[in-house]
Design an enzyme around this catalytic site. Structure first.
Site, PDB file in Angstrom:
ATOM      1  N   SER A   1      14.844 -33.381  46.371  1.00 30.21           N
ATOM      2  CA  SER A   1      15.036 -34.280  45.242  1.00 30.21           C
ATOM      3  C   SER A   1      16.037 -33.708  44.244  1.00 30.21           C
ATOM      4  O   SER A   1      15.834 -32.625  43.689  1.00 30.21           O
ATOM      5  CB  SER A   1      13.707 -34.523  44.529  1.00 30.21           C
ATOM      6  OG  SER A   1      13.971 -35.223  43.329  1.00 30.21           O
TER       7      SER A   1
ATOM      8  N   HIS B   1      16.964 -37.099  48.289  1.00 29.49           N
ATOM      9  CA  HIS B   1      16.056 -37.986  47.562  1.00 29.49           C
ATOM     10  C   HIS B   1      16.549 -38.146  46.122  1.00 29.49           C
ATOM     11  O   HIS B   1      16.825 -37.161  45.434  1.00 29.49           O
ATOM     12  CB  HIS B   1      14.652 -37.378  47.582  1.00 29.49           C
ATOM     13  CG  HIS B   1      13.584 -38.258  47.027  1.00 29.49           C
ATOM     14  ND1 HIS B   1      13.031 -39.308  47.741  1.00 29.49           N
ATOM     15  CD2 HIS B   1      12.948 -38.243  45.835  1.00 29.49           C
ATOM     16  CE1 HIS B   1      12.099 -39.889  47.005  1.00 29.49           C
ATOM     17  NE2 HIS B   1      12.030 -39.268  45.834  1.00 29.49           N
TER      18      HIS B   1
ATOM     19  N   ASP C   1      15.747 -39.825  42.502  1.00 28.41           N
ATOM     20  CA  ASP C   1      14.681 -40.384  41.675  1.00 28.41           C
ATOM     21  C   ASP C   1      15.248 -41.084  40.449  1.00 28.41           C
ATOM     22  O   ASP C   1      15.767 -40.434  39.544  1.00 28.41           O
ATOM     23  CB  ASP C   1      13.751 -39.257  41.196  1.00 28.41           C
ATOM     24  CG  ASP C   1      12.887 -38.719  42.320  1.00 28.41           C
ATOM     25  OD1 ASP C   1      12.209 -39.529  42.979  1.00 28.41           O
ATOM     26  OD2 ASP C   1      12.899 -37.492  42.544  1.00 28.41           O
TER      27      ASP C   1
ATOM     28  N   MET D   1      14.402 -43.254  37.149  1.00 28.19           N
ATOM     29  CA  MET D   1      13.275 -43.547  36.241  1.00 28.19           C
ATOM     30  C   MET D   1      13.780 -44.294  35.025  1.00 28.19           C
ATOM     31  O   MET D   1      14.825 -43.933  34.469  1.00 28.19           O
ATOM     32  CB  MET D   1      12.625 -42.234  35.784  1.00 28.19           C
ATOM     33  CG  MET D   1      12.154 -41.358  36.918  1.00 28.19           C
ATOM     34  SD  MET D   1      11.437 -39.843  36.257  1.00 28.19           S
ATOM     35  CE  MET D   1      11.084 -38.980  37.800  1.00 28.19           C
TER      36      MET D   1
ATOM     37  N   HIS E   1      14.617 -43.641  45.292  1.00 28.89           N
ATOM     38  CA  HIS E   1      13.249 -43.941  44.888  1.00 28.89           C
ATOM     39  C   HIS E   1      13.294 -44.522  43.481  1.00 28.89           C
ATOM     40  O   HIS E   1      13.534 -43.789  42.515  1.00 28.89           O
ATOM     41  CB  HIS E   1      12.437 -42.630  44.954  1.00 28.89           C
ATOM     42  CG  HIS E   1      11.027 -42.749  44.486  1.00 28.89           C
ATOM     43  ND1 HIS E   1      10.268 -41.647  44.145  1.00 28.89           N
ATOM     44  CD2 HIS E   1      10.220 -43.828  44.311  1.00 28.89           C
ATOM     45  CE1 HIS E   1       9.057 -42.046  43.774  1.00 28.89           C
ATOM     46  NE2 HIS E   1       9.007 -43.357  43.857  1.00 28.89           N
TER      47      HIS E   1
ATOM     48  N   MET F   1      11.744 -45.792  40.329  1.00 26.86           N
ATOM     49  CA  MET F   1      10.542 -45.842  39.487  1.00 26.86           C
ATOM     50  C   MET F   1      10.898 -46.664  38.265  1.00 26.86           C
ATOM     51  O   MET F   1      10.993 -46.167  37.136  1.00 26.86           O
ATOM     52  CB  MET F   1      10.105 -44.409  39.128  1.00 26.86           C
ATOM     53  CG  MET F   1       9.485 -43.698  40.329  1.00 26.86           C
ATOM     54  SD  MET F   1       9.486 -41.911  40.154  1.00 26.86           S
ATOM     55  CE  MET F   1      11.131 -41.551  40.735  1.00 26.86           C
TER      56      MET F   1
ATOM     57  N   MET G   1       2.813 -41.489  46.877  1.00 27.50           N
ATOM     58  CA  MET G   1       3.021 -40.521  45.793  1.00 27.50           C
ATOM     59  C   MET G   1       1.854 -39.539  45.784  1.00 27.50           C
ATOM     60  O   MET G   1       0.692 -39.955  45.730  1.00 27.50           O
ATOM     61  CB  MET G   1       3.080 -41.230  44.428  1.00 27.50           C
ATOM     62  CG  MET G   1       4.347 -42.011  44.138  1.00 27.50           C
ATOM     63  SD  MET G   1       5.890 -41.091  44.290  1.00 27.50           S
ATOM     64  CE  MET G   1       5.624 -39.720  43.164  1.00 27.50           C
TER      65      MET G   1
ATOM     66  N   ASP H   1       5.694 -37.708  48.542  1.00 31.71           N
ATOM     67  CA  ASP H   1       6.547 -37.300  47.421  1.00 31.71           C
ATOM     68  C   ASP H   1       5.701 -36.748  46.275  1.00 31.71           C
ATOM     69  O   ASP H   1       4.882 -37.472  45.700  1.00 31.71           O
ATOM     70  CB  ASP H   1       7.347 -38.526  46.948  1.00 31.71           C
ATOM     71  CG  ASP H   1       8.335 -38.198  45.849  1.00 31.71           C
ATOM     72  OD1 ASP H   1       8.523 -37.009  45.532  1.00 31.71           O
ATOM     73  OD2 ASP H   1       8.921 -39.158  45.307  1.00 31.71           O
TER      74      ASP H   1
HETATM   75  C1  DX5 Z   1       8.281 -37.627  40.828  1.00 33.34           C
HETATM   76  C2  DX5 Z   1       9.436 -37.853  41.757  1.00 33.34           C
HETATM   77  C3  DX5 Z   1       9.537 -36.806  42.788  1.00 33.34           C
HETATM   78  C4  DX5 Z   1       9.857 -35.445  42.257  1.00 33.34           C
HETATM   79  C5  DX5 Z   1       9.296 -34.444  43.203  1.00 33.34           C
HETATM   80  O1  DX5 Z   1       8.139 -38.704  39.994  1.00 33.34           O
HETATM   81  O2  DX5 Z   1       9.317 -39.091  42.414  1.00 33.34           O
HETATM   82  O3  DX5 Z   1      10.477 -37.166  43.800  1.00 33.34           O
HETATM   83  O4  DX5 Z   1      11.238 -35.233  42.113  1.00 33.34           O
HETATM   84  O5  DX5 Z   1       9.406 -33.194  42.631  1.00 33.34           O
HETATM   85  P1  DX5 Z   1       8.454 -32.008  43.052  1.00 33.34           P
HETATM   86  O6  DX5 Z   1       8.711 -31.732  44.508  1.00 33.34           O
HETATM   87  O7  DX5 Z   1       8.894 -30.897  42.156  1.00 33.34           O
HETATM   88  O8  DX5 Z   1       7.031 -32.442  42.806  1.00 33.34           O
HETATM   89 ZN    ZN Z   2      10.654 -39.422  44.238  1.00 30.88          ZN
END
Ligand code: DX5
Ligand code: ZN
Length: 219
Positions: free
Chosen positions: A9, A34, A36, A38, A67, A69, A138, A176
């Site tokens: 990620s 990956h 993320d 948000m 991903h 969010m 998750m 994840d």
């Molecule tokens: C959390 C994200 C994850 C995060 C994982 O909201 O969706 O993808 O980056 O990070 P680690 O592996 O540090 O938990």
């Molecule tokens: Zn993620």
């Protein structure tokens, strides 16, 4: 289905050196990256959006596992596809018209995934599983990297594997949050074939070596 995929990620990367970090991942054994996204509404944090995805796309041809969010992701699917996404994963909890959103992702030429939060049962995926390329469990509450793995995820992974098998289709099962060398083996055994790893990879002394070691757990 292909073997285990590690999806580091970018959230855990050094944002001031994203070109270098992306090239490191490009040279690593990770098949996917990956990403993320948000929005500060669906989750209590804001990460980054299209300009950053477009910028790192210039440094790698690897598969972008995006991903989202974010609330109402249907507003932005076309833009994520244009930014270089290969997989677009939306949250079941963020999509009142989940079936329509999945079709929208496919119509943009991307693979379609659906993620569920730790408090959401696997059964939420029952009526859409046959339409998916990926289902994501998750294993932390989304919003932040570096959180502790929630143990109940293992049980949900077994349930999701059985739901996927019931379709007779090849669908990625991704986990994840809080993945590390200690829990990865059990997750793979339970049926996971895509493991996201953020802080475990980027906080390690040798991220490329850490990715290779995670992959070896599949042997
Ligand atoms: C959390 C994200 C994850 C995060 C994982 O909201 O969706 O993808 O980056 O990070 P680690 O592996 O540090 O938990
Ligand atoms: Zn993620």
């Amino acid at each position: 289905m292909e073997k285990l995929i590690i999806a580091p990620s970018v959230l855990a990367a050094d944002f001031a050196n994203l070109a270098q970090e992306t090239r490191m991942l490009h040279d690593s054994a990770a098949a996917w990256i990956h990403i993320d996204v948000m929005d500060g509404v669906f989750v209590p944090n804001i990460s980054f959006g299209f300009p950053v995805i477009e910028a790192i796309r210039k440094h790698t041809t690897k598969f972008f596992d995006c991903h989202l969010m974010i609330e109402k992701p249907e507003r932005y699917i076309a833009q994520f596809a244009a930014s270089g996404a290969n997989m677009i994963t939306v949250h079941a909890e963020a999509c009142p018209h989940l079936h329509r959103t999945i079709q929208q992702i496919k119509s943009e030429g991307c693979m379609a995934g659906v993620a569920i939060n730790p408090g959401t049962p696997v059964s939420v995926l029952e009526d859409v599983i046959g339409d998916l390329d990926l289902a994501l469990i998750m294993s932390v509450n989304p919003g932040f990297g570096g959180q502790k793995f929630i143990a109940n995820t293992l049980h949900k992974t077994v349930q999701l594997k059985s739901l996927i098998d019931s379709t007779g289709k090849e669908i990625y099962l991704e986990i994840d949050g809080g993945v590390n060398q200690i829990n990865a083996g059990a997750l793979i055994h339970a049926g996971a074939n895509v493991l996201v790893a953020g802080s475990f990879v980027f906080a390690s002394a040798d991220p490329k070596e850490t990715i290779s070691q995670l992959l070896q757990l599949d042997d």
